[in-house]
Design a protein around this motif. Sequence first.
Motif, PDB file in Angstrom:
ATOM      1  N   VAL A 147     -13.144 -32.693  56.623  1.00 57.75           N
ATOM      2  CA  VAL A 147     -13.978 -33.830  56.205  1.00 57.75           C
ATOM      3  C   VAL A 147     -15.451 -33.429  56.178  1.00 57.75           C
ATOM      4  O   VAL A 147     -16.193 -33.774  55.239  1.00 57.75           O
ATOM      5  CB  VAL A 147     -13.768 -35.032  57.153  1.00 57.75           C
ATOM      6  CG1 VAL A 147     -14.812 -36.113  56.887  1.00 57.75           C
ATOM      7  CG2 VAL A 147     -12.367 -35.601  56.980  1.00 57.75           C
ATOM      8  N   ALA A 148     -15.887 -32.687  57.191  1.00 54.28           N
ATOM      9  CA  ALA A 148     -17.284 -32.258  57.262  1.00 54.28           C
ATOM     10  C   ALA A 148     -17.640 -31.294  56.130  1.00 54.28           C
ATOM     11  O   ALA A 148     -18.722 -31.380  55.535  1.00 54.28           O
ATOM     12  CB  ALA A 148     -17.557 -31.593  58.613  1.00 54.28           C
ATOM     13  N   GLU A 150     -16.157 -31.093  53.182  1.00 47.92           N
ATOM     14  CA  GLU A 150     -16.159 -31.860  51.938  1.00 47.92           C
ATOM     15  C   GLU A 150     -17.449 -32.662  51.797  1.00 47.92           C
ATOM     16  O   GLU A 150     -18.000 -32.784  50.695  1.00 47.92           O
ATOM     17  CB  GLU A 150     -14.946 -32.789  51.900  1.00 47.92           C
ATOM     18  CG  GLU A 150     -13.620 -32.040  51.744  1.00 47.92           C
ATOM     19  CD  GLU A 150     -12.420 -32.962  51.848  1.00 47.92           C
ATOM     20  OE1 GLU A 150     -12.595 -34.117  52.312  1.00 47.92           O
ATOM     21  OE2 GLU A 150     -11.311 -32.534  51.473  1.00 47.92           O
ATOM     22  N   LYS A 151     -17.928 -33.214  52.886  1.00 48.72           N
ATOM     23  CA  LYS A 151     -19.175 -33.972  52.857  1.00 48.72           C
ATOM     24  C   LYS A 151     -20.335 -33.056  52.495  1.00 48.72           C
ATOM     25  O   LYS A 151     -21.191 -33.421  51.667  1.00 48.72           O
ATOM     26  CB  LYS A 151     -19.412 -34.617  54.222  1.00 48.72           C
ATOM     27  CG  LYS A 151     -20.707 -35.419  54.307  1.00 48.72           C
ATOM     28  CD  LYS A 151     -20.831 -36.063  55.686  1.00 48.72           C
ATOM     29  CE  LYS A 151     -22.110 -36.882  55.792  1.00 48.72           C
ATOM     30  NZ  LYS A 151     -22.236 -37.532  57.126  1.00 48.72           N
ATOM     31  N   ARG A 154     -20.324 -32.200  48.936  1.00 53.86           N
ATOM     32  CA  ARG A 154     -20.688 -33.345  48.101  1.00 53.86           C
ATOM     33  C   ARG A 154     -22.195 -33.576  48.091  1.00 53.86           C
ATOM     34  O   ARG A 154     -22.768 -33.908  47.052  1.00 53.86           O
ATOM     35  CB  ARG A 154     -19.965 -34.592  48.626  1.00 53.86           C
ATOM     36  CG  ARG A 154     -20.160 -35.821  47.785  1.00 53.86           C
ATOM     37  CD  ARG A 154     -19.214 -36.944  48.221  1.00 53.86           C
ATOM     38  NE  ARG A 154     -19.384 -37.350  49.604  1.00 53.86           N
ATOM     39  CZ  ARG A 154     -18.533 -37.078  50.582  1.00 53.86           C
ATOM     40  NH1 ARG A 154     -17.437 -36.382  50.343  1.00 53.86           N
ATOM     41  NH2 ARG A 154     -18.759 -37.503  51.821  1.00 53.86           N
ATOM     42  N   THR A 155     -22.850 -33.399  49.236  1.00 51.77           N
ATOM     43  CA  THR A 155     -24.278 -33.701  49.332  1.00 51.77           C
ATOM     44  C   THR A 155     -25.177 -32.492  49.084  1.00 51.77           C
ATOM     45  O   THR A 155     -26.342 -32.653  48.735  1.00 51.77           O
ATOM     46  CB  THR A 155     -24.607 -34.251  50.727  1.00 51.77           C
ATOM     47  OG1 THR A 155     -24.352 -33.236  51.724  1.00 51.77           O
ATOM     48  CG2 THR A 155     -23.757 -35.483  51.037  1.00 51.77           C
ATOM     49  N   HIS A 160     -25.874 -31.131  56.657  1.00 53.33           N
ATOM     50  CA  HIS A 160     -24.436 -31.383  56.609  1.00 53.33           C
ATOM     51  C   HIS A 160     -23.646 -30.076  56.674  1.00 53.33           C
ATOM     52  O   HIS A 160     -22.589 -30.016  57.293  1.00 53.33           O
ATOM     53  CB  HIS A 160     -24.078 -32.145  55.338  1.00 53.33           C
ATOM     54  CG  HIS A 160     -24.645 -33.522  55.292  1.00 53.33           C
ATOM     55  ND1 HIS A 160     -24.788 -34.247  54.137  1.00 53.33           N
ATOM     56  CD2 HIS A 160     -25.118 -34.320  56.299  1.00 53.33           C
ATOM     57  CE1 HIS A 160     -25.319 -35.423  54.408  1.00 53.33           C
ATOM     58  NE2 HIS A 160     -25.533 -35.484  55.716  1.00 53.33           N
ATOM     59  N   ALA A 164     -20.929 -28.994  59.601  1.00 51.38           N
ATOM     60  CA  ALA A 164     -19.591 -28.533  59.253  1.00 51.38           C
ATOM     61  C   ALA A 164     -19.329 -27.150  59.842  1.00 51.38           C
ATOM     62  O   ALA A 164     -18.217 -26.855  60.302  1.00 51.38           O
ATOM     63  CB  ALA A 164     -19.428 -28.495  57.736  1.00 51.38           C
ATOM     64  N   ASP A 239     -26.872 -40.887  56.437  1.00 48.79           N
ATOM     65  CA  ASP A 239     -27.198 -39.499  56.074  1.00 48.79           C
ATOM     66  C   ASP A 239     -26.605 -39.051  54.742  1.00 48.79           C
ATOM     67  O   ASP A 239     -26.657 -37.871  54.404  1.00 48.79           O
ATOM     68  CB  ASP A 239     -26.789 -38.526  57.192  1.00 48.79           C
ATOM     69  CG  ASP A 239     -25.287 -38.501  57.412  1.00 48.79           C
ATOM     70  OD1 ASP A 239     -24.577 -39.236  56.695  1.00 48.79           O
ATOM     71  OD2 ASP A 239     -24.833 -37.750  58.288  1.00 48.79           O
ATOM     72  N   GLU A 240     -26.051 -39.987  53.998  1.00 50.75           N
ATOM     73  CA  GLU A 240     -25.614 -39.676  52.636  1.00 50.75           C
ATOM     74  C   GLU A 240     -26.448 -40.473  51.630  1.00 50.75           C
ATOM     75  O   GLU A 240     -26.012 -40.765  50.524  1.00 50.75           O
ATOM     76  CB  GLU A 240     -24.125 -39.976  52.460  1.00 50.75           C
ATOM     77  CG  GLU A 240     -23.237 -39.018  53.221  1.00 50.75           C
ATOM     78  CD  GLU A 240     -21.784 -39.099  52.793  1.00 50.75           C
ATOM     79  OE1 GLU A 240     -21.499 -38.931  51.598  1.00 50.75           O
ATOM     80  OE2 GLU A 240     -20.934 -39.336  53.660  1.00 50.75           O
TER      81      GLU A 240
END
Length: 270
Positions: A147-148, A150-151, A154-155, A160, A164, A239-240
């Motif tokens: 999940v980390a 992928e985040k 994405r950002t 981030h 991760a 934070d997104e």
Amino acid sequence: YDTAISLLVGLKDADKPPYEDQLKDTLALIQYKQAEKALEKTGQTLSGSDLENAVLLVNTVPERDDLYDKAPLYEVLHTLELLIHAIEGVEQAEQEKTQDAIDTALDAIGKLADSPKKDELLERIDTVQTLVTNRNDYEKALSAAVVAVEKAERTLMQVHKDSAQILVTALQDGADKTALQVRLDALQKQIDEKQTDLLDKIIGDLSSVTAQELADYTGVYVYEELIADYLDVIGKIGDEVTKAQVIEATRLITYLEEAKRSMKQADITK
């Protein structure tokens, strides 16, 4: 017994009763002994098929209080049924390696009387429990790391990516960790090549953002004395946060302040 039966057939009906009674007693004793031997064999093999045969033979033994006490057969049979059920439960847990199977096996073991065999089964189920617990812990850690990553992908934010990386580094060595690290390495190159954006600073070090930086980034006039208000609203977005959201939040504070200062209807509805 079979020979006696064949001889009995040749007797006159009037002469048969005494011998028939003796043969019935003999048959009952034979069946009792067969059941005892079946139970003994089952106790040695602890086989489910041998248990089924023993159940059949025990049930076949007639109730003859004048010849024997059948209760011990039932007691031994019940003990063996509990033990074999527990063994099968442990074997299933060892094969499936699921918490449900472990709980079922523990329930069966709990019905056994204390014995070396019970201790052995408990040791085996403890080993399975350790494997399942470790696997579940790893799956949770892996899921959080995925999940980390992928985040971060994405950002494209360094903060981030760094978060991760901590989770991926903590994973045990293996294919999963290697695959995620490859993705993070590729992501770091993208981040390094990306033009510096105030959004990185907003997410990673919001308190250091100045009024001038915010104004230049959003194209909106920023009241320097209200910079704390701007940053507070932006920080609550998370934070997104996106550039569009930063602009919208900045406009909100600025327009409210303009309306407050001018008290003009045009500014209030603006």
